[in-house]
Design a protein around this motif. Sequence first.
Motif, PDB file in Angstrom:
ATOM      1  N   ALA A 100       4.107  -5.153  -9.822  1.00 23.67           N
ATOM      2  CA  ALA A 100       2.911  -5.409  -9.014  1.00 23.67           C
ATOM      3  C   ALA A 100       2.608  -4.234  -8.091  1.00 23.67           C
ATOM      4  CB  ALA A 100       3.102  -6.689  -8.199  1.00 23.67           C
ATOM      5  N   GLY A 101       3.641  -3.676  -7.477  1.00 24.60           N
ATOM      6  CA  GLY A 101       3.432  -2.552  -6.571  1.00 24.60           C
ATOM      7  C   GLY A 101       2.911  -1.316  -7.277  1.00 24.60           C
ATOM      8  N   THR A 102       3.435  -1.032  -8.468  1.00 24.40           N
ATOM      9  CA  THR A 102       2.975   0.135  -9.218  1.00 24.40           C
ATOM     10  C   THR A 102       1.517  -0.014  -9.639  1.00 24.40           C
ATOM     11  OG1 THR A 102       5.218   0.554 -10.042  1.00 24.40           O
ATOM     12  CG2 THR A 102       3.394   1.552 -11.249  1.00 24.40           C
ATOM     13  N   LEU A 103       1.153  -1.197 -10.145  1.00 22.79           N
ATOM     14  CA  LEU A 103      -0.229  -1.419 -10.569  1.00 22.79           C
ATOM     15  C   LEU A 103      -1.193  -1.341  -9.381  1.00 22.79           C
ATOM     16  CD1 LEU A 103       0.242  -4.341 -13.130  1.00 22.79           C
ATOM     17  CD2 LEU A 103      -0.145  -1.919 -13.601  1.00 22.79           C
ATOM     18  N   PHE A 104      -0.819  -1.973  -8.268  1.00 23.10           N
ATOM     19  CA  PHE A 104      -1.688  -1.941  -7.085  1.00 23.10           C
ATOM     20  C   PHE A 104      -1.796  -0.532  -6.530  1.00 23.10           C
ATOM     21  CE2 PHE A 104      -2.243  -2.342  -2.447  1.00 23.10           C
ATOM     22  CZ  PHE A 104      -3.462  -2.999  -2.422  1.00 23.10           C
ATOM     23  N   SER A 105      -0.672   0.181  -6.476  1.00 23.83           N
ATOM     24  CA  SER A 105      -0.680   1.544  -5.965  1.00 23.83           C
ATOM     25  C   SER A 105      -1.521   2.466  -6.838  1.00 23.83           C
ATOM     26  CB  SER A 105       0.753   2.068  -5.871  1.00 23.83           C
ATOM     27  OG  SER A 105       0.784   3.407  -5.427  1.00 23.83           O
ATOM     28  N   LEU A 106      -1.395   2.337  -8.155  1.00 24.65           N
ATOM     29  CA  LEU A 106      -2.198   3.164  -9.060  1.00 24.65           C
ATOM     30  C   LEU A 106      -3.680   2.869  -8.901  1.00 24.65           C
ATOM     31  CD1 LEU A 106      -0.175   3.228 -12.404  1.00 24.65           C
ATOM     32  CD2 LEU A 106      -0.626   5.129 -10.857  1.00 24.65           C
ATOM     33  N   ALA A 107      -4.028   1.586  -8.699  1.00 22.47           N
ATOM     34  CA  ALA A 107      -5.436   1.205  -8.583  1.00 22.47           C
ATOM     35  C   ALA A 107      -6.076   1.847  -7.349  1.00 22.47           C
ATOM     36  CB  ALA A 107      -5.566  -0.320  -8.526  1.00 22.47           C
TER      37      ALA A 107
ATOM     38  N   ALA B 109       5.644  -7.657   2.054  1.00 24.27           N
ATOM     39  CA  ALA B 109       6.182  -6.572   2.879  1.00 24.27           C
ATOM     40  C   ALA B 109       6.922  -5.540   2.041  1.00 24.27           C
ATOM     41  CB  ALA B 109       7.117  -7.136   3.945  1.00 24.27           C
ATOM     42  N   LEU B 110       7.294  -5.907   0.818  1.00 24.14           N
ATOM     43  CA  LEU B 110       7.969  -4.974  -0.082  1.00 24.14           C
ATOM     44  C   LEU B 110       6.983  -4.178  -0.932  1.00 24.14           C
ATOM     45  CD1 LEU B 110      10.772  -7.380  -1.382  1.00 24.14           C
ATOM     46  CD2 LEU B 110      10.901  -5.790   0.532  1.00 24.14           C
ATOM     47  N   ILE B 111       5.708  -4.573  -0.917  1.00 20.30           N
ATOM     48  CA  ILE B 111       4.706  -3.945  -1.787  1.00 20.30           C
ATOM     49  C   ILE B 111       3.731  -3.075  -1.009  1.00 20.30           C
ATOM     50  CG2 ILE B 111       2.808  -4.401  -3.399  1.00 20.30           C
ATOM     51  CD1 ILE B 111       4.243  -6.935  -4.238  1.00 20.30           C
ATOM     52  N   PHE B 112       3.057  -3.641  -0.010  1.00 21.42           N
ATOM     53  CA  PHE B 112       1.928  -2.962   0.620  1.00 21.42           C
ATOM     54  C   PHE B 112       2.298  -1.765   1.493  1.00 21.42           C
ATOM     55  CE2 PHE B 112       0.247  -7.302  -0.121  1.00 21.42           C
ATOM     56  CZ  PHE B 112      -0.750  -6.947  -1.008  1.00 21.42           C
ATOM     57  N   PRO B 113       3.397  -1.773   2.253  1.00 19.10           N
ATOM     58  CA  PRO B 113       3.660  -0.616   3.135  1.00 19.10           C
ATOM     59  C   PRO B 113       3.798   0.718   2.411  1.00 19.10           C
ATOM     60  CG  PRO B 113       4.977  -2.489   3.827  1.00 19.10           C
ATOM     61  CD  PRO B 113       4.348  -2.869   2.520  1.00 19.10           C
ATOM     62  N   MET B 114       4.227   0.725   1.144  1.00 20.41           N
ATOM     63  CA  MET B 114       4.400   1.990   0.426  1.00 20.41           C
ATOM     64  C   MET B 114       3.447   2.106  -0.766  1.00 20.41           C
ATOM     65  SD  MET B 114       8.096   1.257  -1.403  1.00 20.41           S
ATOM     66  CE  MET B 114       8.064   2.822  -2.268  1.00 20.41           C
ATOM     67  N   SER B 115       2.339   1.375  -0.711  1.00 17.73           N
ATOM     68  CA  SER B 115       1.415   1.345  -1.846  1.00 17.73           C
ATOM     69  C   SER B 115       0.505   2.567  -1.916  1.00 17.73           C
ATOM     70  CB  SER B 115       0.562   0.073  -1.804  1.00 17.73           C
ATOM     71  OG  SER B 115      -0.176   0.013  -0.596  1.00 17.73           O
TER      72      SER B 115
END
Length: 310
Positions: A97-104, A157-163
């Motif tokens: 989820a983090g990789t997909l959101f970060s790439l978007a 908290a594990l996804i958005f801070p480093m997205s």
Amino acid sequence: MQVLKKRIKEASDDLAINRISKKADFIINVIFFLWALACVLPLLLVVVVSFSSEQSIFQNGYSFFPSEWSLDAYRFFFKLGDQLVRSYGITLFVTVAGTLFSLAITAMFGYVLSRSDYAYNRVFTLLMLFTMLFNGGIVATYMVNTQWLKMGDSISALIFPMSLNAFYVIVLRTFYKSIPMEIIEAARIDGAGEFKTFFRIVLPLSKPGLATIGMFTTIAYWNDWFLGMLYIIDQKKYPVQTLLWSMQNSLEFMKQSSANALEYAEMASSAPTDSGRMALTVLVVLPVLLAYPFFQKYFVKGLTVGGVKG
């Protein structure tokens, strides 16, 4: 006919000049073999030590040929049972989820900044570069994420801070600038809007950049333990990296306090330390090693297919 033969001879001579000799080819192959061996041997040593007994490590140190093999380190960690499986599931979800959101968001932000006709291009570029030079610090970041965004003790908290990574935005912005503006203008003439142009034209052409950034982002999410340690209170929500970090600290604590804490004495005496560290490393790295060959295939495909062809 004579001219054709002459040109063929000249071409053959050029190939002979540019061809690497067998001796040079052998030396190059040996160098790369030794380099690959230097990369593989430390990993192999970690695996071997993780299957060694503590007594063997104490007597002989780290060795590729231990005097006694043992599964005690893995038995100790697999006593966690459901917790270990749950932590792996959380890490897998956060990574995907983090990789997909970060790439978007990185791709969209980079594309906007690459467009010279965007009115606020300079303003947002300066704001982005400012974050690379100055940081609010851990305390300010913690207060914003927990009190304002209400992300304390949650998976978000594990996804958005480093997205969002400003450096990756710059990389994609530079890549988008290499796309000919004529393609975007042609899409606009055909009636395509900005979103359709981005998703139908720009994204397919940006596969090499997205594959590269996606690989680094995936590794960053998988290896992250700090966000779990900082924001997660409930141990059931620990990602695998934070769980293993906590277990490693517990091993050290039990070893140091076993003389004064009788309830830890039996567990501390059987808890692996050196082999335990190596077993932790194997448990963390193994999923990435198994997934990387498949990811590498698509990564290379993106590099070879995702270019502008003239």
